[in-house]
Structure formats: structure tokens, C-alpha cells
Design a protein around this motif. Structure first.
Motif, short mmCIF file in Angstrom:
data_model
loop_
_atom_site.label_atom_id
_atom_site.label_comp_id
_atom_site.label_asym_id
_atom_site.label_seq_id
_atom_site.Cartn_x
_atom_site.Cartn_y
_atom_site.Cartn_z
N LEU A 27 2.01 1.70 -3.09
CA LEU A 27 0.64 1.82 -2.47
C LEU A 27 0.06 3.06 -1.75
O LEU A 27 -0.73 3.52 -2.00
N ALA A 28 1.25 3.83 -1.28
CA ALA A 28 1.09 5.10 -0.70
C ALA A 28 0.63 5.90 -1.73
O ALA A 28 -0.19 6.88 -1.34
N LYS A 29 1.46 5.86 -2.77
CA LYS A 29 1.17 6.71 -3.87
C LYS A 29 -0.14 6.78 -4.34
O LYS A 29 -0.70 7.79 -4.88
N ALA A 30 -0.75 5.60 -4.38
CA ALA A 30 -2.09 5.37 -4.85
C ALA A 30 -3.27 5.91 -3.83
O ALA A 30 -4.10 5.96 -4.32
N GLY A 31 -2.69 6.16 -2.61
CA GLY A 31 -3.75 6.66 -1.64
C GLY A 31 -4.02 5.57 -0.47
O GLY A 31 -4.93 5.98 0.11
N PHE A 32 -3.40 4.57 -0.33
CA PHE A 32 -3.66 3.72 0.65
C PHE A 32 -2.80 4.06 1.78
O PHE A 32 -1.94 4.82 1.75
N THR A 33 -3.47 3.88 3.15
CA THR A 33 -2.80 3.96 4.24
C THR A 33 -2.57 2.71 5.06
O THR A 33 -2.86 1.56 4.42
N ASP A 34 -2.08 2.88 6.29
CA ASP A 34 -1.64 1.44 7.08
C ASP A 34 -1.16 0.37 6.40
O ASP A 34 -1.61 -0.80 6.42
N ILE A 35 0.06 0.76 5.33
CA ILE A 35 0.68 -0.35 4.70
C ILE A 35 1.71 -1.07 5.26
O ILE A 35 2.48 -0.38 6.19
N ASN A 36 1.71 -2.30 5.25
CA ASN A 36 2.48 -3.35 5.71
C ASN A 36 2.98 -4.30 4.77
O ASN A 36 2.16 -4.81 4.01
N PHE A 37 4.00 -4.94 5.13
CA PHE A 37 4.36 -6.26 4.31
C PHE A 37 5.29 -7.21 5.16
O PHE A 37 5.94 -6.79 6.06
N LYS A 38 4.85 -8.44 4.70
CA LYS A 38 5.83 -9.69 5.40
C LYS A 38 5.94 -10.40 4.60
O LYS A 38 5.20 -11.13 3.78
N ARG A 39 7.32 -10.85 4.49
CA ARG A 39 7.93 -11.93 3.50
C ARG A 39 7.87 -13.35 4.46
O ARG A 39 8.11 -13.55 5.60
N PHE A 40 7.59 -14.20 3.60
CA PHE A 40 7.23 -15.54 4.10
C PHE A 40 8.53 -16.74 3.14
O PHE A 40 8.80 -16.24 2.22
N THR A 41 8.62 -17.72 3.89
CA THR A 41 9.50 -18.80 3.28
C THR A 41 10.81 -18.35 2.75
O THR A 41 10.83 -18.44 1.60
N GLY A 42 11.19 -17.53 3.49
CA GLY A 42 12.85 -17.03 2.97
C GLY A 42 12.67 -15.87 2.05
O GLY A 42 13.60 -15.46 1.36
N GLY A 43 11.69 -15.47 1.93
CA GLY A 43 11.32 -14.23 0.98
C GLY A 43 10.70 -14.73 -0.57
O GLY A 43 10.55 -13.89 -1.40
N ILE A 44 10.28 -15.98 -0.88
CA ILE A 44 9.64 -16.68 -1.96
C ILE A 44 8.26 -15.88 -1.90
O ILE A 44 7.86 -15.66 -3.27
N SER A 45 7.54 -15.53 -1.09
CA SER A 45 6.31 -14.99 -1.06
C SER A 45 6.28 -13.62 -0.20
O SER A 45 7.01 -13.91 0.86
N THR A 46 5.42 -12.77 -0.57
CA THR A 46 5.25 -11.60 0.26
C THR A 46 3.93 -11.23 0.47
O THR A 46 3.30 -11.19 -0.54
N LEU A 47 3.43 -11.11 1.61
CA LEU A 47 2.01 -10.41 1.94
C LEU A 47 2.11 -9.02 2.12
O LEU A 47 2.66 -8.35 2.95
N TYR A 48 1.19 -8.42 1.32
CA TYR A 48 1.12 -6.75 1.45
C TYR A 48 -0.34 -6.41 2.12
O TYR A 48 -1.35 -7.14 1.56
N THR A 49 -0.45 -5.88 2.94
CA THR A 49 -1.74 -5.22 3.60
C THR A 49 -1.89 -3.65 3.44
O THR A 49 -0.87 -3.16 3.83
N ALA A 50 -2.96 -3.06 3.18
CA ALA A 50 -3.30 -1.73 3.14
C ALA A 50 -4.55 -1.22 3.20
O ALA A 50 -5.30 -2.24 3.24
N ALA A 51 -4.94 -0.22 3.66
CA ALA A 51 -6.36 0.15 4.02
C ALA A 51 -6.79 1.50 3.24
O ALA A 51 -5.83 2.34 2.70
N ARG A 52 -7.90 1.29 2.84
CA ARG A 52 -8.45 2.47 2.23
C ARG A 52 -8.80 3.72 3.46
O ARG A 52 -9.59 3.20 4.25
N PRO A 53 -8.29 4.94 3.19
CA PRO A 53 -8.64 5.84 4.28
C PRO A 53 -10.29 6.23 4.19
O PRO A 53 -10.85 5.90 3.47
#
Length: 103
Positions: free
Chosen positions: A77-103
Motif C-alpha cells: 500500500l505504501a509503495k502504491a502511494g497510500f499514507t496513514d496505513i493501518n491494519f487490524k486482525r479479527f477473529t484470531g486472524g481469520i480476517s484483516t481490516l486494512y485502512t489507508a488514505a490518499r495523500p
């Protein structure tokens, strides 16, 4: 993946947010072992029994393992140009939420 992320970045307004929720492979015990059994044995077996197709539901675990996860996805995501990148795993890691912003 890189091209798709570049397109997402292009169509977002400045300050716009990208949100991705993805099925992922758990990283820690016991969820890792439980999910391995479920995705490699239980799910394909049930898929075969229900659909009568030997390949039913065998693709999902391979697809999940091939998709970049966690810190690797953050790097992409950073290489693609996104900023403010975060991720959070849910249900023991079965799903992951990624968030990012366009500068």
C-alpha cells in the motif's frame, strides 16, 4: 495487485480513505492449526459432498495464502502511494481490516 491499488489511489479524492477487509491466514496458535484443519480438510470435504465436485472449495486456502498479509500488505500500500496505513486482525486472524488514505 499493484495496478489495482494504483487505480484505487487514482480514483480516490485527496484525503479519501481506502478500506479493505480480507480473509487471511491466522498467525498464532491455536487458531492457526484450527483454521488449517478447517480450510484444508473440513471445507473441501463438505464442498465435495455438497457439490459433487472434487475441486470445490480447494482454491480458497491457496488464494488466502498467496495474498499479501499484514506488514507485507502495508508495504505494498505504501509503495502504491497510500499514507496513514493501518491494519487490524479479527477473529484470531481469520480476517484483516486494512485502512489507508490518499495523500
Amino acid at each position: 495487485l499493484d495496478r489495482g491499488l494504483s487505480e484505487m489511489l487514482r480514483v480516490l479524492k485527496p484525503g479519501g480513505r481506502l478500506v479493505i477487509i480480507e480473509l487471511t491466514t491466522p498467525q498464532k496458535s491455536p487458531m492457526k492449526q484450527l483454521f488449517g484443519f478447517y480450510s484444508r480438510i473440513w471445507m473441501p470435504t463438505m464442498g465435495r459432498l455438497i457439490s459433487h465436485d472434487k475441486q470445490a472449495y480447494t482454491y480458497l486456502p491457496a488464494t488466502m495464502e498467496a495474498f499479501p498479509q499484514g506488514e507485507r500488505m502495508v508495504e505494498i500500500l505504501a509503495k502504491a502511494g497510500f499514507t496513514d496505513i493501518n491494519f487490524k486482525r479479527f477473529t484470531g486472524g481469520i480476517s484483516t481490516l486494512y485502512t489507508a488514505a490518499r495523500p
